[in-house]
Design a protein around this motif. Structure first.
Motif, mmCIF file in Angstrom:
data_model
loop_
_atom_site.group_PDB
_atom_site.id
_atom_site.type_symbol
_atom_site.label_atom_id
_atom_site.label_comp_id
_atom_site.label_asym_id
_atom_site.label_seq_id
_atom_site.Cartn_x
_atom_site.Cartn_y
_atom_site.Cartn_z
ATOM 1 N N ASP A 177 86.668 64.539 58.097
ATOM 2 C CA ASP A 177 87.113 63.452 58.969
ATOM 3 C C ASP A 177 85.917 62.616 59.410
ATOM 4 O OD1 ASP A 177 86.058 64.492 61.616
ATOM 5 O OD2 ASP A 177 87.405 66.143 61.130
ATOM 6 N N SER A 178 86.213 61.448 59.942
ATOM 7 C CA SER A 178 85.152 60.506 60.310
ATOM 8 C C SER A 178 84.324 60.979 61.498
ATOM 9 C CB SER A 178 85.753 59.129 60.593
ATOM 10 O OG SER A 178 86.846 59.215 61.476
ATOM 11 N N LYS A 235 86.469 59.787 68.842
ATOM 12 C CA LYS A 235 85.485 59.088 68.004
ATOM 13 C C LYS A 235 84.715 58.043 68.804
ATOM 14 C CE LYS A 235 88.683 58.427 64.768
ATOM 15 N NZ LYS A 235 89.370 58.013 63.517
ATOM 16 N N VAL A 256 85.868 52.305 63.901
ATOM 17 C CA VAL A 256 86.809 53.398 63.636
ATOM 18 C C VAL A 256 88.198 52.795 63.463
ATOM 19 C CG1 VAL A 256 85.413 55.077 64.897
ATOM 20 C CG2 VAL A 256 87.232 53.848 66.090
ATOM 21 N N TYR A 269 82.577 66.911 54.667
ATOM 22 C CA TYR A 269 83.189 66.141 55.749
ATOM 23 C C TYR A 269 84.680 65.908 55.478
ATOM 24 C CZ TYR A 269 78.211 65.127 56.078
ATOM 25 O OH TYR A 269 76.846 65.241 56.133
ATOM 26 N N ILE A 285 81.173 62.681 60.483
ATOM 27 C CA ILE A 285 80.097 61.775 60.062
ATOM 28 C C ILE A 285 79.314 61.295 61.280
ATOM 29 C CG2 ILE A 285 79.575 59.553 58.978
ATOM 30 C CD1 ILE A 285 80.542 61.478 56.932
ATOM 31 N N SER A 292 83.756 56.689 53.515
ATOM 32 C CA SER A 292 84.961 57.506 53.382
ATOM 33 C C SER A 292 84.544 58.975 53.429
ATOM 34 C CB SER A 292 85.662 57.189 52.061
ATOM 35 O OG SER A 292 86.816 57.984 51.900
ATOM 36 N N ALA A 293 84.803 59.619 54.553
ATOM 37 C CA ALA A 293 84.259 60.948 54.810
ATOM 38 C C ALA A 293 84.573 61.945 53.694
ATOM 39 C CB ALA A 293 84.779 61.471 56.148
ATOM 40 N N ILE A 321 84.032 53.782 59.463
ATOM 41 C CA ILE A 321 84.234 55.136 58.945
ATOM 42 C C ILE A 321 85.706 55.516 58.964
ATOM 43 C CG2 ILE A 321 83.431 57.518 59.055
ATOM 44 C CD1 ILE A 321 81.199 56.646 60.862
ATOM 45 N N ILE A 322 86.182 56.004 57.826
ATOM 46 C CA ILE A 322 87.541 56.535 57.721
ATOM 47 C C ILE A 322 87.479 57.937 57.125
ATOM 48 C CG2 ILE A 322 88.678 54.294 57.482
ATOM 49 C CD1 ILE A 322 88.687 54.789 54.428
ATOM 50 N N ALA A 323 88.566 58.685 57.287
ATOM 51 C CA ALA A 323 88.626 60.006 56.666
ATOM 52 C C ALA A 323 88.718 59.864 55.153
ATOM 53 C CB ALA A 323 89.811 60.797 57.199
ATOM 54 N N HIS A 374 81.683 50.506 54.471
ATOM 55 C CA HIS A 374 82.634 51.590 54.723
ATOM 56 C C HIS A 374 82.053 52.933 54.287
ATOM 57 C CE1 HIS A 374 86.686 49.238 54.974
ATOM 58 N NE2 HIS A 374 85.688 48.543 55.503
#
Length: 290
Positions: A120-121, A162, A140, A118, A124, A78-79, A106-108, A76
């Motif tokens: 939000d995802s 995304k 996502v 960053y 990234i 985490s942005a 990828i998550i925010a 994972h």
């Protein structure tokens, strides 16, 4: 697009609802994974979360262990918790070189304000660092029961953007949902996704067996709907919080409601710190339905 890059099982119909399942662990659950390993199918994809209170080195160590035990690590990102582009570059280098990681999710992330560049995802994905380090599959998020900070329209827009970005950068997209208890919400969300022409494979998040209070605590923390009517369908009464609950009813209901129109679907289990209990439940389910 070939789905076999995500998992060989995606190229054929599932034998049952736990065929090609994946699991989730935190970086602190190294001993739990070692204990559960003999019960987990070889090659199973195991996601390593990016939670507060953990060091990057711990996450790298967990990903290495996943690989050493014969499983496929999904790391994972985490942005909002990533402090700099240099840190992201270093971390991707560590997990790919030491653990052979090819998959990320990828998550925010939870922080209201980004701790680095960053927020939000999508940002990234757009860095180009994922493909630089040989990442092939990018997961996502999906939210069958909605999200407290976004409208349904915003969530679909974000998902489509995304997915398009992942493909534009030469990688394969996958959608992984937050865990949910409401089978009707899950099926309706998935149907709408396909009606919108989003053909990406989906891993549906399912809670593993756990104590009822623990399940409800995680649901509240993650913004998951846990109304009395929904939990009754899941097999839990909010007037009696003693004991444990498992995903039997939910998985059986999904099995009866999902069809060809819902596309490629597999399950992703959230063990809530009980990897062995989840692996045991999965094996028992498989034995009954194979």
């Amino acid at each position: 697009m070939s789905y076999s890059a995500i998992h060989p099982n995606w190229e054929k119909p599932a034998d049952n609802m736990v065929d090609g399942y994946s699991l989730e662990m935190t970086a602190k659950e190294i001993e739990g994974l070692k204990e559960a390993a003999p019960l987990i199918r070889p090659g199973t994809q195991v996601a390593v979360t990016f939670l507060p209170g953990e060091e990057l080195e711990q996450r790298v160590e967990a990903a290495v262990l996943v690989r050493e035990l014969g499983f496929e690590p999904i790391v994972h990102l985490s942005a909002r918790r990533i402090e700099s582009e240099q840190q992201l570059d270093w971390y991707l280098g560590e997990i790919t070189q030491k653990a052979g990681v090819k998959r990320v999710f990828i998550i925010a992330g939870d922080p209201p304000e980004a701790e680095g560049p960053y927020s939000d995802s999508l940002q990234i994905i757009e860095t180009g660092l994922l493909e630089k380090h040989g990442i092939e599959i990018v997961g996502v998020g999906g939210h069958p029961e909605g999200h407290p900070n976004n409208t349904a329209a915003q969530l679909w827009d974000w998902m489509e953007r995304k997915i398009a970005a992942v493909r534009a950068h030469g990688m394969t997209p996958l959608v992984v949902t937050q865990f949910a208890f409401d089978d009707d919400a899950i099926v309706a969300w998935l149907a709408e996704m396909r009606e919108r022409g989003i053909d990406v494979p989906v891993r549906l998040g399912v809670p593993g067996p756990a104590g009822i209070k623990r399940l409800l605590g995680f649901a509240k923390r993650c913004g998951v709907g846990a109304s009395a009517s929904v939990m009754k369908k899941y097999g839990v009464s909010l007037t009696n919080l003693i004991g444990r609950a498992g995903p039997d009813k939910l998985v059986d209901s999904l099995n009866s409601k999902l069809g060809e129109a819902h596309g490629r679907v597999r399950l992703h289990f959230y063990p809530f710190g009980a990897l062995t209990a989840s692996a045991e439940w999965i094996n028992e389910y498989h034995a009954k339905h194979s």
